[in-house]
Motif scaffolding. Structure first.
Motif: not given
Length: 236
Positions: A218-220, A224-230, A107-109, A98-103
């Motif tokens: 890496l994704s905002t 657990g990445g499951q919500d980036i499975i569209a 990376p975080n958790d 996970g990454t923080t939002a913004g310009k």
């Protein structure tokens, strides 16, 4: 540990991912091919078939190996002990960061995914998601089209060994933002000891600690990445 999902609807059309060609750099390598791409295409076809049949758990779980293979990483053939008997599985891993939002994204958790499967048509698949502290967050045993979440005992572990090198990106019909995420190739040291209840009997899967081929994505987005499975969209 099974996380709820919205009702599945059939795939309406091919979704363009990260460019117009079947292979794009997406900010990474422009390599023209990779040995994993044919298997990625095949598993993606299986995922689409599962979606059309309303088998959302099979569709969801296939998205993890598809996303890894579509980034140019070939799975490893490893020995997994199944109730004390050695069996050969294909296996791959991913760190979803996970990454923080913004310009400037920081990376975080992160969580780790280990997925192992058997057979050209994935007759059996073991999936485990865990955090860096070895806490199991999600798990499943997929047998053909039936997903089993009845876990009785568990021990899991994963850590990033190394990460370097850009990832090529194969465009595929199934809509998964995992393939859109910023990627580097990675090696993950992982292990699991998972016991499921299946038909009133216990089935134990043991993978000894070893280096696994994978990717670091890496994704905002989180969960657990499951919500980036569209989610799939209804046919118009």
């Amino acid at each position: 540990m099974h996380k709820p999902w919205a009702q599945l609807a059939p795939i309406a059309a091919v979704v363009a991912v990260c460019g117009l060609s079947t292979l794009t750099a997406c900010g990474g390598s422009t390599a023209p091919s990779a040995p994993s791409f044919n298997e990625a295409r095949h598993l993606d076809t299986l995922a689409q078939q599962a979606a059309s049949a309303g088998e959302f758990d099979r569709f969801r779980l296939l998205q993890y190996p598809v996303a890894i293979l579509a980034r140019g990483v070939s799975p490893e053939s490893v020995t997994v002990s199944v109730n004390g008997q050695d069996q050969i599985f294909e296996i791959a891993a991913a760190e979803l960061v996970g990454t923080t939002a913004g310009k400037t994204q920081t990376p975080n958790d992160s969580v780790f995914i280990i997925v192992a499967w058997q057979g050209p048509d994935v007759s059996q698949l073991v999936y485990a998601e865990m955090d860096a502290q070895a806490n199991l967050l999600d798990v499943a045993l997929l047998t053909d089209t039936t997903a089993n979440f009845n876990l009785t005992t568990q021990t899991v572990a994963a850590e990033l060994s190394k990460s370097s090198g850009a990832c090529p990106t194969l465009r595929l019909p199934s809509p998964s933002n995992l393939i859109n995420a910023k990627c580097t190739k990675a090696s993950v040291t992982g292990a699991f000891d998972l016991t499921f209840v299946a038909d009133s009997t216990d089935v134990e899967f043991v993978l000894t600690s070893q280096a696994l081929p994978g990717v670091r994505l890496l994704s905002t987005l989180s969960n657990g990445g499951q919500d980036i499975i569209a989610k799939l969209h209804p046919r118009p």
